[in-house]
Design a protein around this motif. Structure first.
Motif, PDB file in Angstrom:
ATOM      1  N   LYS A  13      15.337   4.095   0.721  1.00 25.27           N
ATOM      2  CA  LYS A  13      13.959   4.266   0.700  1.00 25.27           C
ATOM      3  C   LYS A  13      13.532   5.682   0.617  1.00 25.27           C
ATOM      4  CE  LYS A  13      10.666   2.280   2.898  1.00 25.27           C
ATOM      5  NZ  LYS A  13       9.516   1.603   3.141  1.00 25.27           N
TER       6      LYS A  13
ATOM      7  N   SER B 119       3.630  -0.622  -1.335  1.00 29.80           N
ATOM      8  CA  SER B 119       4.194  -1.687  -0.895  1.00 29.80           C
ATOM      9  C   SER B 119       4.368  -2.897  -1.961  1.00 29.80           C
ATOM     10  CB  SER B 119       3.904  -2.736   0.464  1.00 29.80           C
ATOM     11  OG  SER B 119       4.012  -1.685   1.644  1.00 29.80           O
TER      12      SER B 119
ATOM     13  N   ASN C 181       9.689  -0.448  -0.764  1.00 33.25           N
ATOM     14  CA  ASN C 181       9.230   0.321  -1.750  1.00 33.25           C
ATOM     15  C   ASN C 181       9.710   1.654  -1.450  1.00 33.25           C
ATOM     16  OD1 ASN C 181       7.410  -0.304   0.647  1.00 33.25           O
ATOM     17  ND2 ASN C 181       6.807   1.963   0.372  1.00 33.25           N
TER      18      ASN C 181
ATOM     19  N   SER D  26       9.278  -2.669   4.073  1.00 33.14           N
ATOM     20  CA  SER D  26       8.683  -2.785   3.015  1.00 33.14           C
ATOM     21  C   SER D  26       9.647  -2.208   1.870  1.00 33.14           C
ATOM     22  CB  SER D  26       7.323  -2.295   2.877  1.00 33.14           C
ATOM     23  OG  SER D  26       7.202  -1.032   3.209  1.00 33.14           O
TER      24      SER D  26
ATOM     25  N   ARG E 196      13.262   7.124   3.894  1.00 33.97           N
ATOM     26  CA  ARG E 196      12.565   7.174   4.837  1.00 33.97           C
ATOM     27  C   ARG E 196      13.203   7.815   6.093  1.00 33.97           C
ATOM     28  NH1 ARG E 196       9.390   1.906   6.800  1.00 33.97           N
ATOM     29  NH2 ARG E 196       9.877   1.740   9.231  1.00 33.97           N
TER      30      ARG E 196
END
Ligand code: TXA
Ligand code: MG
Length: 330
Positions: A49, A144, A138, A136, A51
């Motif tokens: 991701k 999302s 994405n 999510s 993230r």
């Protein structure tokens, strides 16, 4: 959609056990799932991701019966909300059980749990037996995904398997409530409103949505398309479209067609009801973003029920991503 067959779900179970990444349909948005008890697998979620690793993940369970494997000192409020709203778009933040991995909780002493309401994913979770950590599906900071196609176009081959469960029924991420504080605290608005929670609990729920960001990783700037975006009320949207068009700005209007009369703008319809708008906002943002326009004007229904509050929250974050002093990009 081609609904996954039993053997596809078996494959998903095998992949999860082997440390793979499986995109899972839920009623809210698609999740990027990994075995929550496998540290390497969970690390792959973050790298795929893009993230930050201190943003904690939600652990998805097959049933409320397994709460105690993941949480300790579970308050009666959690039992009440779980029996009332699970499976459903509600995430509970509880004290973590000692066995829960730091990589899942971002090193916090709390853990977020939810039983999603989607037949395919419930079947997967039952057969898998453990918890599935899933944000999510994405790329970090983007809109999302509410269809399997959205997941494929964002993450492509980096996911081992995308389970296609059709378009998400709710279309906005779950409501998050923290039950480790004296009073329950609403950390993220979703389809289940603060009033719904108060009704079920018979106690007041604190709303901190306008105060300091409480859900770690819930950045102000988030959920953003690449095209500059501005918010409007439904009542003012048509006028705003006209004045932008008069300045030569090519504008895309994202709104309920019945609520905003016809304009010259390219239109991306959010349907008729507030729940239609919840279900279609993210798909409309993606579609409008691909249309090569100068500006997107978004008008969502107002009100204080769950969906309207959640829509206003997500729209505010998407707009914040384009604010001149942009803040942190989510
Ligand atoms: O509807 C949903 O919740 C979707 C589907 C896939 O279940 N998931 C989702 O995950 O939206 P994600 O990672 O995009 O958002 C999870 C949110 C983050 O804002 C995170 O800060 C919060 O949950 N969260 C997770 N664990 C937490 C914790 N221990 N305390 C407070 N917030 C937590
Ligand atoms: Mg997310």
């Amino acid at each position: 959609m081609a609904a996954p067959t039993e053997s596809t779900i078996d494959r998903a179970v095998t992949l999860l056990h082997a440390g793979g990444l499986v995109a899972i349909p839920t009623e809210t948005v698609y999740g990027l799932g990994a075995d929550a008890s496998n540290e390497r697998a969970v690390r792959r979620i973050f790298s795929t991701k893009g993230r930050p690793v201190d943003h904690p993940l939600i652990v998805h369970l097959a049933s409320p019966d397994t709460i105690d494997a993941w949480a300790t000192d579970v308050p009666s409020t959690a039992r009440i909300l779980a029996s009332r709203f699970w499976p459903g778009p509600l995430t509970l933040v509880l004290w973590r059980a000692p066995s829960v991995l730091d990589v899942v909780t971002g090193g916090r002493d709390t853990v977020a749990l939810r039983v999603p309401d989607h037949a395919i994913t419930l079947d997967l979770l039952r057969r898998f037996g453990g918890g599935v950590a899933a944000p999510s599906a994405n790329r970090f900071g983007r809109v999302s995904p509410t269809t399997a196609e959205h997941v494929r176009s964002d993450l492509g081959d980096e996911v081992d398997l995308v389970l296609d469960g059709g378009p998400c029924r709710v279309g906005l991420e779950s409501t998050i409530v923290d039950l480790t504080t004296d009073r329950p605290v609403l950390l993220r608005p979703g389809a289940i409103s603060a009033a719904d929670l108060e009704h079920a609990l018979g106690t007041e729920v604190e709303r901190v949505l306008t105060g300091p960001v409480r859900a770690p990783g819930m950045l102000k700037a988030h959920y953003a398309p690449a095209t500059p975006l501005e918010a409007s009320t439904e009542a003012e949207a048509a006028d705003r479209c006209r004045s932008l068009a008069a300045e030569g700005v090519r504008v895309g209007l994202i709104a309920r067609s019945a609520a905003v009369p016809a304009t010259e703008a390219a239109r991306f319809d959010l349907g008729e009801s507030a729940s239609d708008a919840g279900r279609s906002l993210y798909a409309a943002l993606r579609e409008a973003d691909r249309a090569g326009l100068d500006r997107l004007l978004v008008a969502v229904p107002s009100g204080d029920e769950g969906i309207a509050t959640a829509l206003a929250d997500r729209l505010g974050r998407a707009v914040a991503a384009h604010a001149p002093a942009g803040g942190h990009r989510g």
